[in-house]
Design an enzyme around this catalytic site. Structure first.
Site, mmCIF file in Angstrom:
data_model
loop_
_atom_site.group_PDB
_atom_site.id
_atom_site.type_symbol
_atom_site.label_atom_id
_atom_site.label_comp_id
_atom_site.label_asym_id
_atom_site.label_seq_id
_atom_site.Cartn_x
_atom_site.Cartn_y
_atom_site.Cartn_z
ATOM 1 N N LYS A 144 0.997 -1.288 -0.575
ATOM 2 C CA LYS A 144 0.343 0.355 0.129
ATOM 3 C C LYS A 144 0.860 1.209 -0.101
ATOM 4 C CE LYS A 144 -2.604 -0.088 3.931
ATOM 5 N NZ LYS A 144 -3.439 0.688 4.676
ATOM 6 N N SER A 145 1.898 1.327 0.541
ATOM 7 C CA SER A 145 2.359 2.144 0.920
ATOM 8 C C SER A 145 3.384 3.270 -0.602
ATOM 9 C CB SER A 145 3.581 2.066 1.965
ATOM 10 O OG SER A 145 3.031 2.124 3.156
ATOM 11 N N ARG A 147 1.976 6.306 -3.222
ATOM 12 C CA ARG A 147 3.272 7.452 -3.461
ATOM 13 C C ARG A 147 3.308 7.094 -4.901
ATOM 14 N NH1 ARG A 147 4.305 5.638 1.668
ATOM 15 N NH2 ARG A 147 5.142 7.011 3.386
ATOM 16 N N GLY A 179 -5.274 7.095 5.749
ATOM 17 C CA GLY A 179 -4.637 8.018 6.714
ATOM 18 C C GLY A 179 -3.784 8.757 5.586
ATOM 19 N N ARG A 229 -8.670 11.039 13.748
ATOM 20 C CA ARG A 229 -7.429 11.269 13.310
ATOM 21 C C ARG A 229 -6.734 12.149 13.289
ATOM 22 N NH1 ARG A 229 -5.565 5.936 9.766
ATOM 23 N NH2 ARG A 229 -3.470 6.117 10.795
ATOM 24 N N SER A 283 6.877 9.401 11.640
ATOM 25 C CA SER A 283 5.859 8.665 10.561
ATOM 26 C C SER A 283 6.510 9.181 9.262
ATOM 27 C CB SER A 283 5.221 9.842 11.680
ATOM 28 O OG SER A 283 3.463 9.827 10.674
ATOM 29 N N ASP A 339 1.995 -1.104 12.389
ATOM 30 C CA ASP A 339 1.574 -2.167 11.781
ATOM 31 C C ASP A 339 1.230 -3.244 11.727
ATOM 32 O OD1 ASP A 339 0.901 0.460 10.599
ATOM 33 O OD2 ASP A 339 1.680 -0.120 8.325
ATOM 34 N N ARG A 368 -5.229 0.732 18.729
ATOM 35 C CA ARG A 368 -5.226 -0.177 18.460
ATOM 36 C C ARG A 368 -5.026 -1.531 19.930
ATOM 37 N NH1 ARG A 368 -2.705 -0.617 12.541
ATOM 38 N NH2 ARG A 368 -4.733 -0.851 11.120
ATOM 39 N N ARG A 404 -7.088 -4.714 9.985
ATOM 40 C CA ARG A 404 -5.293 -5.142 10.633
ATOM 41 C C ARG A 404 -6.090 -6.136 12.229
ATOM 42 N NH1 ARG A 404 -1.689 -4.507 7.297
ATOM 43 N NH2 ARG A 404 -1.301 -1.138 7.158
HETATM 44 C C1 S3P Z 1 2.616 4.762 6.394
HETATM 45 C C2 S3P Z 1 2.733 5.180 7.254
HETATM 46 C C3 S3P Z 1 2.675 4.833 8.557
HETATM 47 C C4 S3P Z 1 2.262 3.357 8.180
HETATM 48 C C5 S3P Z 1 0.827 3.499 7.597
HETATM 49 C C6 S3P Z 1 1.603 3.245 6.227
HETATM 50 C C7 S3P Z 1 3.075 5.491 4.851
HETATM 51 O O1 S3P Z 1 2.276 5.423 9.359
HETATM 52 O O2 S3P Z 1 1.545 3.156 10.208
HETATM 53 O O3 S3P Z 1 0.282 2.233 8.005
HETATM 54 O O4 S3P Z 1 2.697 4.999 3.665
HETATM 55 O O5 S3P Z 1 3.663 6.052 5.342
HETATM 56 P P1 S3P Z 1 2.982 6.915 10.175
HETATM 57 O O6 S3P Z 1 3.042 7.695 8.732
HETATM 58 O O7 S3P Z 1 1.759 7.429 11.158
HETATM 59 O O8 S3P Z 1 3.679 6.364 11.257
#
Ligand code: S3P
Length: 447
Positions: free
Chosen positions: A25-26, A30, A96, A124, A170, A328, A359, A403
């Site tokens: 996903k990350s 992006r 998020g 959030r 983060s 996560d 969580r 999750r």
């Molecule tokens: C993510 C960063 C993490 C992670 C989230 C995905 C990202 O969160 O917990 O599931 O893709 O940058 P934080 O940036 O709040 O640490």
């Protein structure tokens, strides 16, 4: 059974199979969001089909990004920093990452945008992104004195530069500020208490961005972006999501004799701390066929489960700076801990309280509902393992958190009466098809 419930029967024998998990996903978020700043055309392959990444795609299309195709492969035409004012409120759903990264992108776009999300996302904290963006010159607002969505942004072109020292490590905040920095007249520097996942830096560098990165005092991490370099889209081949794969590794860990291989999983070192914990717990876990594809490492993760109960996992302390790299994965690791010998103590994980659910509370509630002995701590939890014995099992509320639902379904395999997971459909946020995959592993059919 209520609508959206899933019943997971106890495993009657070892899990077996070779399989793949949805794309990371990350990296996928992006690839889609950075296309707002890059020029040229590029192909993205292996996008996950979960709801979160679909939210990013819908938001970017709402801003005028051209993305041809549906499903896991898309061709993007970069917007080169010239997005258009959205006619609608931008809905980030449960994601998020979509909301925070898009705030950084939109801070430099000279028009009005309104971002919202589901009940979870609207709870959030967004001040950690909005406050620095305001200092760079964007006009931003939101409920709760600018800390909660819906958010309203009126971007400025160009933004000013600045240096930001954050209280949490983060990747979402870091990446949002780098996106703003690419639209600033002066450098933007981000300092965080420790490193976080670096997919953003890797992709931005591949696109031609000028980044300086360094470790700082007491383990802190610093990254700065110098504006000016034109960004070019690059093809992205998204590896499998390690955060999804971990649920399958834990499933194999708690069902004696299991043997599974998850292929093509992203093993970026900023993401693999959970694998170290599983190994420290005694799991036989190997990383095979490593390859570097488009600047991101990937590999096959193989688990050879113990043949007998006596080789059950053992509890370990999970604390300190490494925790930022496995937050996560804590719901999954807590399931492994619930079947281990001794206690597993998770500390330094207060950030878990502001994820898709609280969580700490929801992991404790999930495991207790299945009969495990668990205590919440302000910044973590203590899980007293069963020593390899089955837990009684029971009925779990997924708490609208993908999750938690995935962790509960895995735990059900090790429960005498299995688990009923209410609201299990929420797995579609990151891992559609998970119940089917579990059934295939149970049947020992390669997928
Ligand atoms: C993510 C960063 C993490 C992670 C989230 C995905 C990202 O969160 O917990 O599931 O893709 O940058 P934080 O940036 O709040 O640490």
């Amino acid at each position: 059974m209520t609508a959206g419930s899933r019943v997971v029967a106890p495993a009657s024998g070892p899990l077996r199979g070779r399989l793949r998990v949805p794309g990371d996903k990350s990296i996928a978020h992006r690839a889609l969001i950075f296309a707002g700043l890059g020029q040229g055309r590029a192909r993205v392959r292996g996008l996950p089909d979960g709801a979160d990444v679909r939210s990013s795609l819908a938001v970017m299309r709402g801003l005028g990004l051209q993305a041809e195709g549906e499903g896991t492969d898309l061709v993007l035409r970069g917007a080169a920093g010239r997005l258009s004012e959205p006619a609608q409120v931008l809905d980030c759903g449960n994601s998020g990452t979509t909301m925070r990264l898009c705030c950084g992108l939109l801070a430099g776009q000279p028009f009005l945008s309104v971002l919202t999300g589901d009940d979870s996302l609207r709870r959030r904290p967004m001040g950690r992104v909005l406050a620095p963006l305001a200092q760079l010159g964007a006009r931003v607002d939101g409920r709760g004195e600018g800390s909660l969505a819906p958010l309203v942004l009126r971007g400025r072109r160009p933004l000013a530069g600045g240096r930001f020292v954050g209280a949490v490590a983060s990747a979402q905040v870091k990446t949002a500020l780098l996106l703003a920095g690419l639209q600033a007249a002066e450098p933007v520097e981000v300092v965080q208490p420790g490193p976080s996942r670096d997919h953003g830096e890797r992709l931005l560098r591949a696109m031609g961005a000028a980044l300086d990165e360094a470790g700082g005092p007491e383990g802190s991490h610093r990254v700065a972006v110098r504006p000016g370099a034109p960004l070019e889209l690059v093809d992205v081949d998204v590896p499998g999501d390690l955060s999804s794969a971990v649920f399958l590794l834990v499933a194999a860990a708690i069902v004696p004799g299991s043997s599974i291989a998850v292929e093509g999983v992203g093993v970026n070192p900023t993401r693999t701390a959970a694998l170290d914990v599983l190994r420290a717990m005694g799991l036989s876990l190997s990383v095979q066929d490593p390859a570097l594809v488009g600047g991101e490492p990937r590999a096959t993760l193989r688990v050879e489960g113990g043949a007998r109960r006596e080789v059950a996992l053992r509890g370990v302390p999970v604390q300190g700076p490494a925790v930022a790299g496995l937050l996560d994965e804590i719901p999954a690791l807590a399931v492994a801990a619930a079947f281990a010998h001794g206690a597993t103590v998770f500390r330094d994980a207060a950030e878990l309280r502001v994820k898709e659910s609280d969580r700490i509370a929801t992991t404790v509630a999930m495991l207790r509902a299945l009969g495990a002995s668990v205590e919440a701590l302000p910044d973590g939890l203590v899980v007293h393992g069963s020593g390899g014995a089955p837990l009684p099992g029971g009925r779990v509320d997924a708490a609208h958190d993908h999750r938690i639902a995935l962790a509960a379904m895995v735990a059900g395999l090790g429960c005498a009466a299995g688990a009923q997971v209410d609201g299990a459909d929420v797995v579609d946020v990151s891992f559609p098809g998970f119940p089917l995959l579990l059934e295939q592993l149970r049947a020992g059919r390669p997928t």
